[in-house]
Design a protein around this motif. Structure first.
Motif, mmCIF file in Angstrom:
data_model
loop_
_atom_site.group_PDB
_atom_site.id
_atom_site.type_symbol
_atom_site.label_atom_id
_atom_site.label_comp_id
_atom_site.label_asym_id
_atom_site.label_seq_id
_atom_site.Cartn_x
_atom_site.Cartn_y
_atom_site.Cartn_z
ATOM 1 N N VAL A 162 3.106 6.505 2.655
ATOM 2 C CA VAL A 162 3.693 7.254 4.004
ATOM 3 C C VAL A 162 4.552 7.927 3.385
ATOM 4 O O VAL A 162 4.924 9.818 3.720
ATOM 5 C CB VAL A 162 3.716 6.442 5.184
ATOM 6 N N LEU A 163 6.151 7.721 2.288
ATOM 7 C CA LEU A 163 7.068 8.240 2.773
ATOM 8 C C LEU A 163 6.982 9.272 1.783
ATOM 9 O O LEU A 163 6.956 10.312 2.224
ATOM 10 C CB LEU A 163 7.952 7.354 1.967
ATOM 11 N N ALA A 164 5.402 9.480 0.689
ATOM 12 C CA ALA A 164 5.296 10.697 -0.293
ATOM 13 C C ALA A 164 4.760 11.658 0.498
ATOM 14 O O ALA A 164 4.929 12.534 0.605
ATOM 15 C CB ALA A 164 4.915 9.623 -2.159
ATOM 16 N N ALA A 214 1.464 -4.044 1.979
ATOM 17 C CA ALA A 214 2.306 -2.768 2.806
ATOM 18 C C ALA A 214 3.569 -2.109 1.731
ATOM 19 O O ALA A 214 3.264 -1.468 2.729
ATOM 20 C CB ALA A 214 3.318 -3.819 3.377
ATOM 21 N N VAL A 215 3.991 -2.790 0.548
ATOM 22 C CA VAL A 215 4.566 -1.750 0.420
ATOM 23 C C VAL A 215 4.423 -0.365 -0.139
ATOM 24 O O VAL A 215 4.798 0.587 -0.390
ATOM 25 C CB VAL A 215 5.915 -2.888 -0.978
ATOM 26 N N ALA A 216 3.222 -0.971 -1.134
ATOM 27 C CA ALA A 216 2.295 0.380 -1.992
ATOM 28 C C ALA A 216 2.249 1.542 -0.477
ATOM 29 O O ALA A 216 2.347 2.501 -0.600
ATOM 30 C CB ALA A 216 0.627 -0.161 -2.891
ATOM 31 N N PHE A 217 1.981 0.992 0.614
ATOM 32 C CA PHE A 217 1.196 1.960 1.463
ATOM 33 C C PHE A 217 2.014 2.750 2.201
ATOM 34 O O PHE A 217 2.848 3.510 3.155
ATOM 35 C CB PHE A 217 0.182 1.546 2.565
ATOM 36 N N VAL A 276 -4.211 2.936 -2.946
ATOM 37 C CA VAL A 276 -5.311 1.803 -3.652
ATOM 38 C C VAL A 276 -5.006 0.983 -4.816
ATOM 39 O O VAL A 276 -5.660 0.086 -4.577
ATOM 40 C CB VAL A 276 -6.441 2.757 -2.286
ATOM 41 N N ALA A 277 -4.674 2.600 -5.830
ATOM 42 C CA ALA A 277 -4.845 1.605 -7.398
ATOM 43 C C ALA A 277 -3.839 0.625 -7.112
ATOM 44 O O ALA A 277 -3.751 -1.022 -7.656
ATOM 45 C CB ALA A 277 -5.207 2.224 -7.941
ATOM 46 N N LEU A 280 -5.131 12.554 -3.638
ATOM 47 C CA LEU A 280 -4.450 11.883 -5.000
ATOM 48 C C LEU A 280 -3.582 10.813 -4.453
ATOM 49 O O LEU A 280 -3.238 9.318 -4.675
ATOM 50 C CB LEU A 280 -3.434 12.546 -5.621
ATOM 51 N N ILE A 281 -3.015 10.866 -3.382
ATOM 52 C CA ILE A 281 -1.677 9.430 -2.297
ATOM 53 C C ILE A 281 -2.534 8.458 -2.139
ATOM 54 O O ILE A 281 -1.812 7.576 -2.586
ATOM 55 C CB ILE A 281 -0.710 10.528 -1.521
#
Length: 611
Positions: free
Chosen positions: A448-450, A441-444, A430-431, A424-425
């Protein structure tokens, strides 16, 4: 040619020469090229390390971490079980495995996708009585092709997108690569699955990737809700047949039945005594929802902490208070030496959990079959123990008990909750990036933090999951690529190619960029190739008055497609030993795949990205 252009060309030639020489690692060569540019005044001191803050570098590191989470949580197990036919012949089995590798590498690092499926490939090769290389090379090529289909599939795509943004043209989207990449992947996988694998030389394995420890005897718990609960023993044995595992006993209410009736129904809480190879142990368990009985404590401990379980659970915790609670847990095989103090003792007598904080998951007794429970099994010289615990703790135990560590097993015990969370993460990241809600870069980075917060990736293993040589290579070469453009050297090289080869024809110019990129990527790192060729492609498009996106996409395709040598792509290098290959073995299937890439990729580029 100006002096600064001569300097950058000299540095570029020396860099490519060092890549080809192979004496130094790619990241060392890239760092040397960066420093040479800085000392020569081609890259300002203030910008020397700006590449390490580049979005492409951050995204590559994050994708590696998220891929590690998918790998260790067992998220791919479901796909593997449902997409790979159990009893297919060579053609269908290799085609299915290659297609699965391509699918996975579209959304996770293609090196990680290959590493995840190598044990499956070797198992299929053994079942079909084929040399491992006959299955490994198709899988490696399929995973390389799959990486061309999305922005995150392979580092060259990220580099091309980032250098496009630096040229004030904006970044490519998540699925801008898909039309061309999907066509190449589909036709490539069909060719590899039907014809290509037959062209692979039949080589014996150069060296074992480990050792033969024989079959392991282990105890698997049937939890509530397990697929195995309610099944007959003969049905479970049939399901375990694919993993070459067998049931040799059953424990119910602490009473062992050595030869249980095949028609007996299995209940939740039963313990199955299973004999299996180490490589197939995880698949044998995950297919039926079974859990290693000795590994249950860690999961129970986490559950009790989260739910605030009452006194009964606390008493259980006290009994096992010294069990490993470290985030960094590994599986290691230890061989018992003839001088070991473990001989003729049992795990219960030694108090492995309470004294050492480690779990005994399985025992390989070198062909001797024991009728004892694991906790009452008496150790013999030469036995191989599969131990679970913190690395330092296992190392201390091995020294104290006179055991030899053989290797750390890349055996991942599936966890349905973590597998679903990891999936899910990745899907949300990706979505979010695909719809432009956040920069990639911010989304990924958020993903990673999640992953760390939800423990799908253990915080202590985050930095181990990152391929640092690739990160250093990217961070070092991005300023070098910028220097090529700022000095006008990229335009100069592009003009030379166009005047002497393309002669002003945009289609021939595009084909030249594609083929030159493919030739370079077979000889040097694909990320380095993309960084070097992007400025040249932009210069060529500018001189021809053509669509720069068409030329940049040609670089992305060419830099990703390294099929002729074992050094052009990490996936090719990864199968070199296990497949027993030689340097000259790759072109036999690689050359036809290269021809497909050019013959299909060129018209697709012209159709999707018109000049």
């Amino acid at each position: 040619m100006r002096f600064e252009q001569l300097l950058i060309v000299g540095i570029l030639i020396a860099t490519i020469g060092m890549f080809l020489w192979g004496r130094w690692r790619h990241d060392m060569v890239a760092a040397g090229a960066l420093l040479a540019c800085v000392f020569a005044g081609l890259v300002p001191y203030a910008d020397a390390f700006a590449g390490f803050a580049h979005p492409a570098v951050i995204t590559v590191a994050c994708v590696l971490v998220l891929s590690h989470g998918l790998q260790t949580s067992g998220a791919v197990d479901v796909l593997t079980r449902h997409m790979l036919p159990a009893k297919a012949g060579p053609t269908l089995a290799i085609f299915s495995l290659t297609a699965l590798g391509a699918l996975l590498s579209a959304f996770m690092n293609n090196v990680g996708a290959l590493a995840l499926l190598i044990p499956v490939a070797i198992q299929i090769a053994g079942r079909l009585n084929l040399p491992p290389g006959k299955v490994l090379m198709p899988l490696a090529f399929g995973s390389i092709l799959g990486g061309t289909t999305t922005l995150i599939g392979t580092p060259p795509n990220l580099i091309v997108s980032s250098l496009r943004a630096e040229a004030s043209l904006g970044s490519f989207g998540m699925f801008d690569f898909t039309p061309v990449g999907l066509a190449l992947t589909a036709l490539g996988v069909v060719f590899i699955g039907l014809i290509g694998w037959r062209l692979v030389p039949a080589r014996t394995q150069a060296g074992a990737e480990g050792f033969d420890t024989g079959t392991y005897l282990t105890e698997a718990l049937v939890p509530e809700g397990s697929k195995a609960a309610g099944m007959k023993l003969r049905e479970i044995e049939a399901a375990l047949e694919e993993a070459e595992a067998q049931i040799i006993g059953l424990v119910r209410n602490d009473v062992r039945v050595s030869t249980p009736n095949a028609g007996r129904h299995v209940k939740a809480g039963d313990i199955l005594i299973i004999e299996a190879e180490a490589e197939t142990l995880a698949s044998a368990l995950s297919g039926l929802g079974l859990l290693l009985e000795e590994a249950q404590y860690k999961a129970e401990k986490e559950e009790h902490e989260e739910s605030g379980a009452a006194s009964a659970a606390k008493e259980k915790d006290k009994e096992k208070e010294k069990a490993p609670l470290s985030d960094e847990i590994v599986l290691v095989e230890l061989a018992i030496l003839p001088t070991s103090g473990l001989l003729e003792h049992t795990p219960t007598e030694i108090q492995l959990r309470s004294r050492y904080g480690i779990n005994l998951l399985a025992v390989s007794s070198q062909g001797r079959r024991s009728r004892a429970r694991l906790r009452t099994y008496r150790f013999k010289a030469g036995d191989v123990l599969m131990m679970q615990g913190a690395p330092d703790t296992i190392a201390e135990f091995a020294t104290a008990a006179s055991c030899v560590p053989l290797a750390e097993r890349a055996l991942y015990l599936p966890d349905k909750r973590k597998a679903l969370t990891a999936s899910l993460i990745m899907a949300v990241a990706v979505a979010v990036a695909a719809f432009g809600l956040l920069p990639i870069a911010v989304a990924f980075t958020a993903a990673v933090l999640a992953s760390m917060a939800l423990r799908t990736v253990q915080p202590r293993t985050v930095y181990e999951a990152i391929d640092w040589p690739v990160v250093v290579l990217l961070g070092a070469l991005i300023p070098v690529a910028a220097a090529m453009q700022s000095t006008g050297t990229a335009d100069l090289i592009a003009r030379f190619l166009l005047e002497n080869i393309a002669q002003g024809n945009a289609v021939i110019g595009l084909a030249t960029i594609l083929i030159v990129t493919m030739m370079l990527t077979d000889l040097m790192n694909n990320a380095a190739t993309a960084a070097v060729m992007c400025p040249i492609a932009l210069g060529a498009a500018g001189h021809l008055g053509a669509n720069p996106d068409t030329f940049l996409m040609a670089v992305a395709v060419g830099a990703s497609c390294a099929f002729m040598t074992p050094i052009g792509h990490q996936n090719n290098t990864l199968i070199l030993g296990p497949g027993g290959f030689r340097f000259g073995d790759y072109w036999r299937m690689g050359l036809p795949v290269d021809i497909i890439v050019v013959s299909v990729g060129l018209p697709m580029l012209l159709w999707v990205w018109p000049l």
